[in-house]
Design an enzyme around this catalytic site. Structure first.
Site, PDB file in Angstrom:
ATOM      1  N   ASP A  96       0.858  -1.186   0.000  1.00 31.90           N
ATOM      2  CA  ASP A  96       0.000   0.000   0.000  1.00 31.90           C
ATOM      3  C   ASP A  96       0.899   1.243   0.000  1.00 31.90           C
ATOM      4  OD1 ASP A  96      -1.663   2.154   0.573  1.00 31.90           O
ATOM      5  OD2 ASP A  96      -3.029   0.917   1.746  1.00 31.90           O
ATOM      6  N   ASP A 118      -7.410   5.536  -8.416  1.00 32.59           N
ATOM      7  CA  ASP A 118      -8.767   5.584  -7.862  1.00 32.59           C
ATOM      8  C   ASP A 118      -9.107   7.034  -7.497  1.00 32.59           C
ATOM      9  OD1 ASP A 118      -8.900   2.847  -8.114  1.00 32.59           O
ATOM     10  OD2 ASP A 118      -8.146   2.475  -6.089  1.00 32.59           O
ATOM     11  N   THR A 192      -2.623   1.872 -20.752  1.00 30.32           N
ATOM     12  CA  THR A 192      -2.858   1.004 -19.596  1.00 30.32           C
ATOM     13  C   THR A 192      -4.166   0.240 -19.831  1.00 30.32           C
ATOM     14  OG1 THR A 192      -4.303   2.405 -18.249  1.00 30.32           O
ATOM     15  CG2 THR A 192      -1.962   2.942 -18.204  1.00 30.32           C
ATOM     16  N   GLU A 195      -6.991   2.678 -19.460  1.00 28.16           N
ATOM     17  CA  GLU A 195      -6.988   3.641 -20.571  1.00 28.16           C
ATOM     18  C   GLU A 195      -7.761   3.062 -21.764  1.00 28.16           C
ATOM     19  OE1 GLU A 195      -3.094   5.155 -21.078  1.00 28.16           O
ATOM     20  OE2 GLU A 195      -3.492   6.109 -22.993  1.00 28.16           O
TER      21      GLU A 195
HETATM   22  C1  LIG Z   1      -8.254   2.110 -11.418  1.00 29.39           C
HETATM   23  S1  LIG Z   1      -6.949   1.004 -11.208  1.00 29.39           S
HETATM   24  C2  LIG Z   1      -5.798   1.461 -12.498  1.00 29.39           C
HETATM   25  C3  LIG Z   1      -4.809   0.363 -12.794  1.00 29.39           C
HETATM   26  C4  LIG Z   1      -3.750   0.719 -13.862  1.00 29.39           C
HETATM   27  N1  LIG Z   1      -2.862   1.776 -13.412  1.00 29.39           N
HETATM   28  C5  LIG Z   1      -4.400   1.083 -15.168  1.00 29.39           C
HETATM   29  O1  LIG Z   1      -4.365   2.270 -15.515  1.00 29.39           O
HETATM   30  O2  LIG Z   1      -4.920   0.196 -15.834  1.00 29.39           O
HETATM   31  C6  LIG Z   1      -6.147   1.675  -9.775  1.00 29.39           C
HETATM   32  C7  LIG Z   1      -5.239   0.668  -9.095  1.00 29.39           C
HETATM   33  O3  LIG Z   1      -4.505   1.323  -8.081  1.00 29.39           O
HETATM   34  C8  LIG Z   1      -4.426   0.475  -6.951  1.00 29.39           C
HETATM   35  N2  LIG Z   1      -4.214   1.327  -5.778  1.00 29.39           N
HETATM   36  C9  LIG Z   1      -5.054   2.267  -5.292  1.00 29.39           C
HETATM   37  N3  LIG Z   1      -4.543   2.840  -4.197  1.00 29.39           N
HETATM   38  C10 LIG Z   1      -3.328   2.255  -3.982  1.00 29.39           C
HETATM   39  C11 LIG Z   1      -2.332   2.406  -2.995  1.00 29.39           C
HETATM   40  N4  LIG Z   1      -2.477   3.256  -1.970  1.00 29.39           N
HETATM   41  N5  LIG Z   1      -1.217   1.655  -3.079  1.00 29.39           N
HETATM   42  C12 LIG Z   1      -1.068   0.764  -4.099  1.00 29.39           C
HETATM   43  N6  LIG Z   1      -2.001   0.550  -5.057  1.00 29.39           N
HETATM   44  C13 LIG Z   1      -3.114   1.295  -5.007  1.00 29.39           C
HETATM   45  C14 LIG Z   1      -5.770  -0.227  -6.948  1.00 29.39           C
HETATM   46  O4  LIG Z   1      -5.746  -1.413  -6.193  1.00 29.39           O
HETATM   47  C15 LIG Z   1      -6.008  -0.464  -8.432  1.00 29.39           C
HETATM   48  O5  LIG Z   1      -5.491  -1.700  -8.866  1.00 29.39           O
END
Ligand SMILES: C[S@@+](CC[C@H](N)C(=O)[O-])C[C@H]1O[C@@H](n2cnc3c(N)ncnc32)[C@H](O)[C@@H]1O
Length: 217
Positions: A96, A118, A192, A195
């Site tokens: 995290d 997110d 991505t 995207e």
């Molecule tokens: C909406 S997805 C986008 C995934 C990828 N970057 C893409 O563009 O396809 C956001 C990702 O960020 C991860 N994430 C969100 N907050 C995070 C954090 N604090 N640390 C690590 N990963 C995180 C989520 O679990 C999720 O898999």
């Protein structure tokens, strides 16, 4: 997700310590030892299933890449890509990012990618956004003095929030902003997973490039 799959993900993640770094805190300040070279290191926070970070690593052998993702069930998909064709310059970390400054030190990161993070739209969730002041403070600690953040998002709220947050931060400056990335697509853009999804919905992609100010360290 069914329990069986969670167990599968955990077991797989533990079986490939050369790709998924098991105890990342112990490498803080020493990531060059992990890669066995001094090439610059770039990080994607929230790498999801890893398409972006894998392709970046594959096409840029002179740079090292690390994908950070907080969920086992998601990062296991990135691992599966790297298992098929391992890359010397790619590592993954299940972590995290709220404590990202405990796994990198001494300004060892050259660039941070925040792709389709997110949005956490509720006001009370704002501190979880990856461009909130607390995260920017962590980035200042781990980024090298010329360090860069690149952000892409389909979410206007997160885009606007990130612009304000970066603008108010004493250490960062905004270098470029694009309101519809696909109208001015740089040829080195790597798509991505999210995207591709949002493009199919005809949503504009917002882009911000920001760097540390020269006198910040
Ligand atoms: C909406 S997805 C986008 C995934 C990828 N970057 C893409 O563009 O396809 C956001 C990702 O960020 C991860 N994430 C969100 N907050 C995070 C954090 N604090 N640390 C690590 N990963 C995180 C989520 O679990 C999720 O898999």
């Amino acid at each position: 997700m069914r329990l069986r799959n969670v167990k599968y993900a955990k077991e797989l993640l533990e079986s490939y310590p050369e790709i998924i770094i098991q105890n990342p805190k112990k490498h803080a300040g020493n990531w060059k030892e992990v890669f066995k070279n001094k090439k610059p290191i770039e990080l994607e926070i929230g790498c999801g299933k890893g398409k972006f970070i894998y392709e970046k690593a594959e096409t840029n052998p002179d740079t090292n890449f690390i994908g950070v993702e907080k969920f086992d069930s998601v990062i296991v998909r990135a691992l599966e890509k790297a298992m098929i064709k391992p890359l010397d310059n790619l590592r993954l970390i299940r972590f995290d990012a709220v404590n990202i400054d405990s796994i990198f030190k001494d300004y060892e990161i050259h660039k941070i990618y925040l792709n389709f993070s997110d949005p956490w739209p509720k006001k009370r969730q704002a501190k979880r956004r990856l461009t909130s002041p607390i995260f920017l403070k962590h980035y200042t600690k781990i980024l090298n003095p010329k360090g860069i953040i690149e952000l892409k998002t389909d979410n206007y709220g997160l885009f606007e929030y990130s612009m304000l947050s970066l603008n108010h931060d004493d250490n960062f400056q905004i270098n470029s902003v694009i309101l519809d990335l696909y109208k001015a697509l740089p040829k080195e853009n790597v798509q991505t997973e999210f995207e591709i999804k949002f493009l199919k919905l005809n949503k504009p992609i917002y882009y911000i490039k920001s760097s540390l100010k020269e006198d910040n360290k």
